[in-house]
Motif scaffolding. Structure first.
Motif, short mmCIF file in Angstrom:
data_model
loop_
_atom_site.label_atom_id
_atom_site.label_comp_id
_atom_site.label_asym_id
_atom_site.label_seq_id
_atom_site.Cartn_x
_atom_site.Cartn_y
_atom_site.Cartn_z
N ARG A 147 0.85 -1.18 0.00
CA ARG A 147 0.00 0.00 0.00
C ARG A 147 0.89 1.23 0.00
N LYS A 148 0.32 2.35 -0.35
CA LYS A 148 1.08 3.59 -0.44
C LYS A 148 0.45 4.61 0.49
N LEU A 149 1.27 5.14 1.40
CA LEU A 149 0.80 6.14 2.36
C LEU A 149 1.26 7.52 1.90
N HIS A 150 0.29 8.40 1.62
CA HIS A 150 0.55 9.77 1.18
C HIS A 150 0.31 10.70 2.37
N LEU A 151 1.27 11.59 2.64
CA LEU A 151 1.18 12.48 3.79
C LEU A 151 1.45 13.92 3.38
N GLY A 152 0.80 14.84 4.10
CA GLY A 152 1.05 16.26 3.93
C GLY A 152 1.44 16.87 5.26
N LEU A 153 2.59 17.54 5.30
CA LEU A 153 3.13 18.12 6.53
C LEU A 153 3.12 19.64 6.45
N ASP A 154 2.63 20.27 7.53
CA ASP A 154 2.70 21.72 7.64
C ASP A 154 4.04 22.07 8.28
N LEU A 155 4.92 22.72 7.52
CA LEU A 155 6.25 23.06 8.01
C LEU A 155 6.21 24.11 9.12
N VAL A 156 5.12 24.85 9.22
CA VAL A 156 5.02 25.89 10.24
C VAL A 156 4.73 25.27 11.60
N SER A 157 3.72 24.41 11.66
CA SER A 157 3.30 23.81 12.94
C SER A 157 3.96 22.46 13.19
N GLY A 158 4.50 21.82 12.13
CA GLY A 158 5.07 20.49 12.28
C GLY A 158 4.04 19.39 12.34
N GLU A 159 2.78 19.69 11.99
CA GLU A 159 1.70 18.72 12.08
C GLU A 159 1.44 18.05 10.73
N ILE A 160 1.08 16.76 10.80
CA ILE A 160 0.55 16.07 9.63
C ILE A 160 -0.89 16.51 9.47
N ILE A 161 -1.20 17.22 8.39
CA ILE A 161 -2.54 17.80 8.25
C ILE A 161 -3.40 17.09 7.21
N CYS A 162 -2.81 16.17 6.46
CA CYS A 162 -3.61 15.39 5.50
C CYS A 162 -2.90 14.07 5.24
N SER A 163 -3.69 13.05 4.94
CA SER A 163 -3.13 11.73 4.69
C SER A 163 -4.10 10.93 3.84
N ASN A 164 -3.53 9.94 3.16
CA ASN A 164 -4.37 9.08 2.32
C ASN A 164 -3.63 7.78 2.09
N LEU A 165 -4.34 6.67 2.14
CA LEU A 165 -3.76 5.35 1.90
C LEU A 165 -4.34 4.79 0.61
N THR A 166 -3.49 4.46 -0.34
CA THR A 166 -3.93 3.97 -1.64
C THR A 166 -3.21 2.67 -1.98
N THR A 167 -3.61 2.08 -3.07
CA THR A 167 -2.87 0.94 -3.59
C THR A 167 -1.56 1.43 -4.21
N ASP A 168 -0.65 0.49 -4.45
CA ASP A 168 0.69 0.89 -4.87
C ASP A 168 0.74 1.40 -6.31
N ASP A 169 -0.35 1.24 -7.07
CA ASP A 169 -0.34 1.70 -8.46
C ASP A 169 -0.86 3.12 -8.63
N VAL A 170 -1.18 3.79 -7.52
CA VAL A 170 -1.66 5.17 -7.58
C VAL A 170 -0.46 6.11 -7.47
N GLY A 171 -0.26 6.94 -8.48
CA GLY A 171 0.87 7.85 -8.49
C GLY A 171 0.70 8.98 -7.50
N ASP A 172 1.82 9.63 -7.16
CA ASP A 172 1.78 10.72 -6.19
C ASP A 172 0.90 11.87 -6.66
N ALA A 173 1.06 12.25 -7.93
CA ALA A 173 0.27 13.37 -8.45
C ALA A 173 -1.21 13.02 -8.50
N THR A 174 -1.53 11.75 -8.75
CA THR A 174 -2.93 11.32 -8.80
C THR A 174 -3.58 11.39 -7.43
#
Length: 279
Positions: A147-174
């Motif tokens: 599986r592929k774990l996509h994460l978004g980090l806020d560099l100001v607060s240091g918090e993970i503010i978004c995440s998504n788990l997809t299959t391994d064939d889903v590209g980062d831009a998708t």
């Protein structure tokens, strides 16, 4: 004999460093009140533990990097030290309930503060019950699932503010649209690696966060200028020109792209975690 001021300062400093290792655990009465699951209003068996109890145990396991059995024992010792009469979920219960557990979103401290967003992804290998049999009986290994774990980090607060788990064939831009749909505040800066380079990504970001958004995505080495570069250069054209003139390292420093390393070293990216299931 009086103590030297220098020695006193160093003594206090050393003591402050020791106190960093102190472990203080406190569970509020409100949390204890919600430890048991509420009465079920639909057909089916009554759960013993609330989602809050399962979430707390799993969080401790992630923080201290413990498997589920050790997490159960750790939580039992905390309950004993605190002198609270609560039943601790077993490791099998934690494994079963973790699948499909909906975590409560934590609101940002300042929802109007500008976000400096950086995104990345990592692969997660799924371990199943066949792993032990393959090792014991030397059976032919089956194709492993990922599986592929996509994460978004806020560099100001240091918090993970978004995440998504997809299959391994889903590209980062998708996967990016689902990530930014989870963001409810303004974004001033977006940092990502070359996997996100492309007009579709930049158009999506501008549409979502406005034309003033600063985007730092490294173009590939063979990147070319847009066809309308002479009359109306794009931000990507300026990046390509900067790299050609000053070099890629100089562009990374000038654009702040080096800050993206913070998400690459984040525990959720840097450490390989197994998906909920067998240990």
């Amino acid at each position: 004999m009086t103590r030297s001021p220098v020695k006193s300062i160093w003594s206090d400093y050393n003591e402050s460093l020791r106190k960093r290792g102190d472990l203080t655990v406190w569970i509020s009465d409100a949390a204890l009140g919600f430890w048991s699951a509420p009465p079920r209003t639909t057909r089916g068996g009554q759960r013993r533990y609330s989602d809050l109890a399962i979430e707390l145990c799993l969080t401790l396991g992630v923080v201290f990097k413990q498997p589920l059995r050790q997490t159960q024992g750790f939580m039992r010792s905390i309950a004993r030290l605190l002198g609270v009469e609560i039943a601790v979920p077993g490791f099998s219960t934690l494994s079963r309930r973790s699948n499909g557990l909906i975590l409560r979103p934590s609101p940002r401290a300042n929802s109007q503060a500008a976000i400096h967003l950086t995104v990345d992804s990592t692969g997660l290998k799924i371990f199943g019950e066949g792993e032990w049999l393959e090792e014991k009986h030397k059976n032919m290994a089956k194709r492993k699932s990922w599986r592929k774990l996509h994460l978004g980090l806020d560099l100001v607060s240091g918090e993970i503010i978004c995440s998504n788990l997809t299959t391994d064939d889903v590209g980062d831009a998708t996967a990016l649209p689902d990530l930014i749909d989870q963001i409810d505040g303004p974004v001033d800066l977006f940092l990502a690696d070359g996997a996100y380079d492309g007009s579709s990504t930049r158009d999506l970001l501008v549409k979502r966060f406005g034309a003033t958004l600063e985007v730092a995505i490294p173009p590939p080495k063979n990147a070319i200028f847009s066809s309308n570069m002479a009359e109306e250069p794009t931000p990507r054209d300026y990046q390509i020109a900067h790299i050609k003139t000053n070099g890629r390292l100089a562009w990374q420093k000038a654009s702040g792209y080096n800050r993206r390393s913070r998400i690459e070293t984040h525990p959720l990216i840097d450490t390989a975690y197994r998906l909920p299931g067998n240990e």
